[in-house]
Design an enzyme around this catalytic site. Structure first.
Site, short mmCIF file in Angstrom:
data_model
loop_
_atom_site.label_atom_id
_atom_site.label_comp_id
_atom_site.label_asym_id
_atom_site.label_seq_id
_atom_site.Cartn_x
_atom_site.Cartn_y
_atom_site.Cartn_z
N ILE A 11 0.82 -1.29 0.01
CA ILE A 11 -0.08 0.17 -0.15
C ILE A 11 0.86 1.38 0.02
CG2 ILE A 11 -0.35 0.45 2.55
CD1 ILE A 11 -3.47 0.64 1.92
N ASP A 34 0.80 -0.27 9.67
CA ASP A 34 0.90 0.93 10.44
C ASP A 34 2.38 1.00 10.32
OD1 ASP A 34 0.75 3.21 11.99
OD2 ASP A 34 0.41 1.86 13.63
N THR A 122 -7.20 -7.26 10.70
CA THR A 122 -6.79 -8.56 10.44
C THR A 122 -5.38 -9.17 10.77
OG1 THR A 122 -6.47 -8.27 8.08
CG2 THR A 122 -8.93 -8.73 8.73
#
Length: 173
Positions: A11, A34, A122
């Site tokens: 991402i 993160d 998740t």
């Protein structure tokens, strides 16, 4: 309504208006997506997150905040705090849906046309991947039924298991 799409990718490499970070309540980085976002974005992202934390004490579970993207190719990072899985619980599921909804509301408010979501909650938070995907797709679909300003929504799967779940759910071959 725009079609939802899933891809398997990192991402942090996507050239979209906003990427969503599966953040924790402190907003100061952590593991998984993160940590990857914070590492690639550089110190500017951490500074903006610290300023938000100092102003409002972090970000509650089920909510989201927006920052610039530092060195990432995206324009913004939307930090969404998903819940830690605690067994089948309507409140936990509602908090996950809320994290997606708040992310989309921030996107619209900031004129975001393209947004990329990770698989929130998740990883280390332990939310079952199939149920999390159902909630994500349902919440995004519901939101887009009444908001047409977002033109592209990507579900970005890092692992093969989530990618297969989303492909099946979205009818992608």
């Amino acid at each position: 309504m725009i079609p939802l799409e899933c891809i398997q990718a990192d991402i942090t490499t996507l050239e979209v208006d906003a990427i969503v970070n599966a953040a924790n309540t402190s907003l100061l980085g952590g593991g998984g997506v993160d940590g990857a976002i914070h590492r690639k974005a550089g110190p500017q992202l951490l500074e903006e997150c610290r300023a938000i934390r100092n102003r409002q004490g972090g970000c509650p579970t089920g909510e989201a905040v927006i920052t610039g993207a530092g060195r990432l190719p995206a324009k913004f990072v939307i930090h969404a705090v998903g819940p830690v899985w605690q067994g089948t619980n309507p409140k936990t599921e509602a908090l996950l849906a809320s994290a997606y909804r708040h992310s989309l509301e921030l996107a619209v408010a900031n004129h975001v046309k393209s947004i990329a979501f990770p698989n929130i909650s998740t990883g280390i938070y332990g939310f079952p991947k199939p149920r999390a995907a159902e909630i994500a797709v349902a919440e995004v679909t519901r939101f887009l039924e009444t908001n047409s300003s977002i033109e592209q929504v990507l579900f970005v799967c890092f692992d093969e298991e989530n990618f297969d779940i989303y492909k099946a759910m979205l009818g992608q071959s």
